[in-house]
Design an enzyme around this catalytic site. Structure first.
Site, short mmCIF file in Angstrom:
data_model
loop_
_atom_site.label_atom_id
_atom_site.label_comp_id
_atom_site.label_asym_id
_atom_site.label_seq_id
_atom_site.Cartn_x
_atom_site.Cartn_y
_atom_site.Cartn_z
N ASN A 122 5.95 -20.61 -43.65
CA ASN A 122 6.39 -21.06 -42.32
C ASN A 122 6.65 -22.56 -42.32
O ASN A 122 6.53 -23.21 -43.35
CB ASN A 122 5.34 -20.68 -41.26
CG ASN A 122 3.99 -21.26 -41.58
OD1 ASN A 122 3.83 -22.46 -41.67
ND2 ASN A 122 3.01 -20.38 -41.81
N ASP B 94 0.06 -14.19 -40.77
CA ASP B 94 -0.71 -13.04 -40.27
C ASP B 94 -0.57 -11.82 -41.18
O ASP B 94 -1.43 -10.96 -41.22
CB ASP B 94 -0.23 -12.67 -38.87
CG ASP B 94 -0.63 -13.74 -37.86
OD1 ASP B 94 -1.75 -14.26 -37.98
OD2 ASP B 94 0.17 -14.07 -36.97
N PRO C 210 -6.65 -11.81 -43.83
CA PRO C 210 -7.91 -12.03 -43.10
C PRO C 210 -7.69 -13.07 -42.02
O PRO C 210 -7.00 -14.07 -42.25
CB PRO C 210 -8.86 -12.57 -44.18
CG PRO C 210 -8.01 -12.97 -45.33
CD PRO C 210 -6.72 -12.20 -45.23
N1 CTP Z 1 -5.63 -18.28 -37.74
C1 CTP Z 1 -6.50 -18.08 -38.79
N2 CTP Z 1 -6.28 -17.07 -39.67
C2 CTP Z 1 -5.22 -16.24 -39.53
C3 CTP Z 1 -4.33 -16.44 -38.47
C4 CTP Z 1 -4.58 -17.47 -37.59
O1 CTP Z 1 -7.47 -18.83 -38.92
N3 CTP Z 1 -5.03 -15.27 -40.40
C5 CTP Z 1 -5.92 -19.36 -36.77
C6 CTP Z 1 -4.94 -20.51 -36.77
O2 CTP Z 1 -5.35 -21.53 -37.65
C7 CTP Z 1 -4.98 -20.96 -35.31
C8 CTP Z 1 -5.23 -19.67 -34.56
O3 CTP Z 1 -5.84 -18.80 -35.49
O4 CTP Z 1 -6.06 -21.82 -35.07
C9 CTP Z 1 -3.99 -19.02 -34.07
O5 CTP Z 1 -4.36 -17.82 -33.49
P1 CTP Z 1 -3.55 -16.45 -33.74
O6 CTP Z 1 -3.96 -15.49 -32.70
O7 CTP Z 1 -3.72 -15.97 -35.11
O8 CTP Z 1 -2.14 -16.96 -33.52
P2 CTP Z 1 -0.89 -16.30 -34.06
O9 CTP Z 1 -0.93 -16.07 -35.53
O10 CTP Z 1 0.23 -17.12 -33.56
O11 CTP Z 1 -1.06 -14.89 -33.34
P3 CTP Z 1 0.02 -14.08 -32.55
O12 CTP Z 1 1.09 -13.89 -33.54
O13 CTP Z 1 -0.70 -12.85 -32.15
O14 CTP Z 1 0.38 -14.97 -31.38
#
Ligand code: CTP
Length: 426
Positions: free
Chosen positions: A236, A305, A332
């Site tokens: 990203n 994710d 994770p």
């Molecule tokens: N985060 C994490 N580990 C992951 C994904 C996200 O630690 N695998 C952390 C990021 O560092 C950030 C927060 O979670 O602090 C973001 O939340 P998240 O719900 O995961 O955001 P998105 O990935 O944007 O989720 P969504 O796509 O559902 O909006």
């Protein structure tokens, strides 16, 4: 009543006329502005313009007989709260980076302990030239702040990065920088200013007290890289600027900081422990290893994710296929896992980068992941996206939302840490 004293340095580019607008806006914000120009800048704007509007002699040349002050670069440099360069040419940036002091403005830079904010404007090729980028990196290491130029049509009729940032944004960033370093503008400022005059280093380059000493901060930074095969990956746009700013702010405020960084394009802050972990899985492992030592966890990384379910061990060949399907598996969730392993006293800060319904999504993340603080931002807003030096955020805390205006990521980092302190003391 004037609040901050700004030394406005104008160097010789076509955007020099915008310095007049910057000066007017600073004056409207209550600042006292003194102007210094390079000789080439006077080819674009007359010193008389600034003189008429500031009621002060505009210094171009220390040795000019019309200059009322015989050691102007020393006096000028010591009587300002911020040196703001608008526009900054590649040449003045090169001089600052290399300690060249062959005119009034470059001598002032060397002689000043005030914070420095530089707004460059130049042709795209000059901006992208490795020499310019090297000089900028050097200045950043020296503690200089930048208002990055934006992309657009340039005076030379080319389109690309190099256009001076909007005047409003430059002024906003200058004021934010001053506010972050010396407290709020107002009467209390006078006392701080006297202190700052006695001890200039107490200003922005070393602004806060050591209110985080005793805390051990663990911060994830940057993007992750999920391998498809040994050649390709999914990633990203994260630059790491926000996470590094939090690390730098925590370090400056006395915390013991550990960074777990994925892929970053920004320069990591010097003197802070950093472990690289490129995939979500590796980052998760590195974080869980460090977590037992931490008292504050900040999840600033943009963690993928999903990752390819089966990363190929050799390069995937096209073999004449018109399409291909990648199967992805969930990675994770580091933040959720940190929260699940929360031991007494661990404070957890998460980020939520959204494109719509920002605060609502952030609030639901706060609840779902059991976080103390969530920093929410709308990445579609100008000045708030990836790879910028600024951000516009709302900090969600149990005691209410703190809605913040556009500010540098470094200033935002201090605001986040102010909330950490507030939470710690509540
Ligand atoms: N985060 C994490 N580990 C992951 C994904 C996200 O630690 N695998 C952390 C990021 O560092 C950030 C927060 O979670 O602090 C973001 O939340 P998240 O719900 O995961 O955001 P998105 O990935 O944007 O989720 P969504 O796509 O559902 O909006």
């Amino acid at each position: 009543m004037a609040t901050y004293r700004i030394g406005l340095g104008v160097s010789g580019g076509i955007a020099a006329y915008k310095a007049v607008e910057v000066m007017r806006l600073l004056q409207k914000s209550g600042c006292e502005v003194s102007v210094a120009m390079t000789k080439h800048a006077t080819e674009f704007v007359q010193p008389l313009t600034f003189r008429a509007l500031t009621d002060k002699h505009v210094i171009v040349d220390d040795y000019d007989p019309a200059n009322p002050d015989p050691i102007a670069h020393i006096n000028f440099s010591q009587q300002i709260d911020l040196l703001l360069i608008v526009p900054a040419t590649a040449n003045i940036i090169a001089k600052f980076a290399n300690g060249v002091a062959d005119d009034f403005l470059s001598s002032t830079y060397l002689a000043s302990s005030a914070p420095v904010l530089i707004a460059p404007a130049m042709n795209t090729t000059m901006w992208e030239n490795p020499a310019t980028q090297r000089n900028i990196e050097q200045l950043k290491k020296d503690g200089v702040h930048f208002v990055e130029p934006v992309a657009g049509e340039l005076a030379c009729k080319t389109v690309g990065t190099g256009k001076l940032e909007d005047v409003e944004n430059i002024v906003r960033q200058a004021l934010e920088l001053l506010d972050a370093g010396t407290g709020r503008r107002g009467d209390a400022e006078k006392g701080r200013r006297r202190e700052a005059e006695k001890n200039p280093k107490s200003q922005i380059r070393n602004p806060k007290s050591k209110d985080l000493s005793g805390e051990r901060m663990l911060i994830t930074v940057g993007g992750t890289r999920e391998a498809i095969d040994p050649v390709r990956f999914i990633s990203n746009h994260s630059s790491g600027k926000m996470g590094f700013a939090v690390a730098e702010a925590g370090h400056a405020r006395g915390a013991n900081v550990t960074i777990v960084a994925g892929v970053t394009t920004a320069e990591p802050p010097a003197g802070i422990k950093l472990t690289r972990a490129f995939s979500a899985e590796e980052m998760h492992e590195a974080v869980m290893k460090e977590l037992p030592n931490a008292t504050v966890f900040v999840g600033a990384a943009a963690v993928a994710d999903y990752a390819p379910a089966n990363s190929a061990s050799s390069k995937i060949k096209k073999d004449g296929k018109d399409s291909m399907t990648l199967e992805l598996k969930k990675t994770p969730d580091i933040l959720t896992d940190v929260s699940a392993h929360r031991t007494n006293g661990l404070l957890i800060v998460g980020f939520a980068a959204e494109t719509n319904d920002v605060v609502e999504y952030a609030r639901s993340k706060m609840k779902k992941k059991n976080l103390d603080i969530v920093v929410a931002n709308d990445i579609t807003q100008e000045g708030a996206g990836f790879n910028t030096d600024t951000n516009i955020a709302t900090i969600l805390t149990p005691s209410g939302d703190v809605e913040l205006p556009l500010m540098s990521k470094r200033a935002l980092a201090d605001k986040i840490l102010d909330e950490v302190i507030r939470r710690r003391r509540s």
